[in-house]
Scaffold this motif. Structure first.
Motif, PDB file in Angstrom:
ATOM      1  N   SER A   1       9.630  -0.846  -6.749  1.00 14.30           N
ATOM      2  CA  SER A   1       9.595   0.847  -6.772  1.00 14.30           C
ATOM      3  C   SER A   1      10.913   1.322  -7.380  1.00 14.30           C
ATOM      4  O   SER A   1      10.873   2.021  -8.438  1.00 14.30           O
ATOM      5  CB  SER A   1       9.472   1.349  -5.399  1.00 14.30           C
ATOM      6  OG  SER A   1       9.512   2.465  -5.263  1.00 14.30           O
TER       7      SER A   1
ATOM      8  N   LYS B   1       1.503   3.246  -3.095  1.00 17.20           N
ATOM      9  CA  LYS B   1       0.767   4.141  -3.917  1.00 17.20           C
ATOM     10  C   LYS B   1       0.693   3.417  -5.430  1.00 17.20           C
ATOM     11  O   LYS B   1       0.217   4.116  -6.378  1.00 17.20           O
ATOM     12  CB  LYS B   1       1.245   5.624  -4.180  1.00 17.20           C
ATOM     13  CG  LYS B   1       1.322   6.295  -2.522  1.00 17.20           C
ATOM     14  CD  LYS B   1       0.260   6.055  -1.878  1.00 17.20           C
ATOM     15  CE  LYS B   1       0.657   6.975  -0.267  1.00 17.20           C
ATOM     16  NZ  LYS B   1      -0.606   6.703   0.399  1.00 17.20           N
TER      17      LYS B   1
ATOM     18  N   ARG C   1      -1.576   0.443  -7.722  1.00 17.82           N
ATOM     19  CA  ARG C   1      -2.832   0.075  -7.930  1.00 17.82           C
ATOM     20  C   ARG C   1      -2.560  -1.684  -7.688  1.00 17.82           C
ATOM     21  O   ARG C   1      -1.595  -2.138  -8.487  1.00 17.82           O
ATOM     22  CB  ARG C   1      -3.535   0.120  -9.456  1.00 17.82           C
ATOM     23  CG  ARG C   1      -4.703  -0.770  -9.556  1.00 17.82           C
ATOM     24  CD  ARG C   1      -5.433  -0.609 -10.976  1.00 17.82           C
ATOM     25  NE  ARG C   1      -4.305  -1.065 -11.838  1.00 17.82           N
ATOM     26  CZ  ARG C   1      -4.624  -1.310 -13.120  1.00 17.82           C
ATOM     27  NH1 ARG C   1      -5.753  -0.643 -13.534  1.00 17.82           N
ATOM     28  NH2 ARG C   1      -3.714  -1.935 -13.868  1.00 17.82           N
TER      29      ARG C   1
ATOM     30  N   ARG D   1       0.857  -1.330  -0.030  1.00 14.71           N
ATOM     31  CA  ARG D   1       0.084  -0.121   0.141  1.00 14.71           C
ATOM     32  C   ARG D   1       0.840   1.141  -0.184  1.00 14.71           C
ATOM     33  O   ARG D   1       0.496   2.307  -0.624  1.00 14.71           O
ATOM     34  CB  ARG D   1      -0.887   0.027   1.155  1.00 14.71           C
ATOM     35  CG  ARG D   1      -2.197  -0.850   0.976  1.00 14.71           C
ATOM     36  CD  ARG D   1      -2.847  -0.930   2.418  1.00 14.71           C
ATOM     37  NE  ARG D   1      -3.320   0.211   2.739  1.00 14.71           N
ATOM     38  CZ  ARG D   1      -4.821   0.768   2.313  1.00 14.71           C
ATOM     39  NH1 ARG D   1      -5.284   0.021   1.517  1.00 14.71           N
ATOM     40  NH2 ARG D   1      -4.963   1.935   2.792  1.00 14.71           N
ATOM     41  N   TRP D   2       1.971   1.042   0.727  1.00 13.96           N
ATOM     42  CA  TRP D   2       2.737   2.373   0.784  1.00 13.96           C
ATOM     43  C   TRP D   2       3.354   2.822  -0.585  1.00 13.96           C
ATOM     44  O   TRP D   2       3.760   4.032  -0.486  1.00 13.96           O
ATOM     45  CB  TRP D   2       4.029   2.192   1.870  1.00 13.96           C
ATOM     46  CG  TRP D   2       5.076   1.461   1.490  1.00 13.96           C
ATOM     47  CD1 TRP D   2       5.004  -0.158   1.467  1.00 13.96           C
ATOM     48  CD2 TRP D   2       6.111   1.517   0.677  1.00 13.96           C
ATOM     49  NE1 TRP D   2       6.173  -0.608   1.101  1.00 13.96           N
ATOM     50  CE2 TRP D   2       6.766   0.466   0.398  1.00 13.96           C
ATOM     51  CE3 TRP D   2       6.949   2.958   0.523  1.00 13.96           C
ATOM     52  CZ2 TRP D   2       8.056   0.370  -0.236  1.00 13.96           C
ATOM     53  CZ3 TRP D   2       8.046   2.738  -0.196  1.00 13.96           C
ATOM     54  CH2 TRP D   2       8.589   1.617  -0.384  1.00 13.96           C
TER      55      TRP D   2
END
Length: 314
Positions: free
Chosen positions: A271, A195, A197, A192-193
């Protein structure tokens, strides 16, 4: 059918264990019950209770101890996903009581959303979830709630109609009925962190995938059933996903809860490398981008095209 046979059938309908007063109200005499005890068909686990000899042992124990099966114990009986099925039993007891039990157990006195019937020996799923929310860490409790939703034992709409404590309300706000296993809940929550989908249990190329992160990163969480023909079909589907431009991460290690600690470095690599993003063609020029951001839409006039061309040639 003898009267004793009828009593045995009645106990089966009630789950194998019942209060003596309920049996008497149905017209079964004390003599019939005593005959069943003498023949070894019926037992008396506690004063005021009778049970069939083949009744569920946990329900018989609950009647003998004067408790209600709840929380992790009843969740396991209902087939809900639990982070760990081991540990001491969990019992609900009346408020302000202090029973002295012969076993080491976790006792729950708290308020529950559904009232308990006096004859109940096991909590309904709604009460089980209420205790899970208070007893388990948030992530693990959420996985159990989503297991109940996915299995159809409850719905989000029905849960919203009940009065919950703050911990349960927080779980309900995040709960989704689409996670097939608790590990999928863990993955979604721990990403979730970023951001991004994160979609779970969606269909791509005619098959269901566990998790889609961003536009093109597919995470498949394998279990013990991913062997033989199922494994071959998984490999074929992975190849099809690769041809469609997706990146696939699949690992049997994710079938064990020991892999959960490895999700954090996986998050960082996702990320940093942009593995979740679909590659897009580069923009044709800075001038075109500037004109688009200035609000130009539709086809360019010859005059505007000339200005842009002159700007690029300088």
């Amino acid at each position: 059918m003898t009267r004793l046979d009828e009593l045995s059938a009645f106990l089966t309908v009630l789950g194998g264990v019942a209060r003596s007063v309920v049996v008497a109200e149905r017209g079964f005499s004390r003599r019939t019950v005593d005959a069943g005890v003498a023949r070894g068909i019926i037992t008396r686990p506690r004063r005021g209770w009778i049970a069939a000899t083949d009744a569920d042992r946990q329900l018989v124990a609950a009647a003998r101890l004067g408790v209600v099966l709840t929380c992790r114990t009843q969740a396991s009986r209902l087939g809900l996903w639990l982070h760990d099925h081991r540990g001491r039993p969990h019992f609900a007891v009346p408020p302000h009581s202090a029973p002295q039990l012969p076993v080491d157990a976790k006792l729950h006195w708290g308020r529950v959303p559904l009232p308990r019937h006096p004859d109940a020996l096991a909590d309904p799923v709604e009460n089980v979830l209420a205790h899970i929310a208070e007893c388990e860490p948030f992530e693990q409790a959420l996985a159990t709630w989503e297991s109940a939703l996915h299995g159809g034992l409850v719905t989000v709409e029905s849960l919203h109609g009940l009065a919950w404590k703050p911990a349960a309300r927080g779980i309900l706000l995040r709960a989704s009925p689409f996670a097939d296993a608790g590990l999928e809940t863990y993955v979604r929550e721990r990403l979730r962190w970023l951001k991004l989908r994160v979609l779970v249990q969606i269909w791509i190329a005619g098959h269901r995938v566990d998790t889609l992160i961003g536009d093109r990163l597919v995470l498949q969480i394998d279990g013990a059933h991913h062997t033989g023909s199922q494994r071959s079909e998984d490999i074929r589907h992975d190849a099809e996903l690769l041809l469609m431009g997706y990146r696939v991460i699949r690992g049997e290690m994710c079938a064990s809860q020991g892999c959960i600690g490895r999700i954090r470095p996986c998050e960082e690599h996702i990320s940093a490398r942009g593995a979740h993003a679909r590659r897009r063609p580069p923009r044709r020029s800075v001038q075109w981008t500037h004109e688009h951001r200035s609000g130009i839409t539709g086809e360019l006039s010859e005059e505007r095209f000339g200005r842009l061309s002159a700007g690029r040639s300088q």
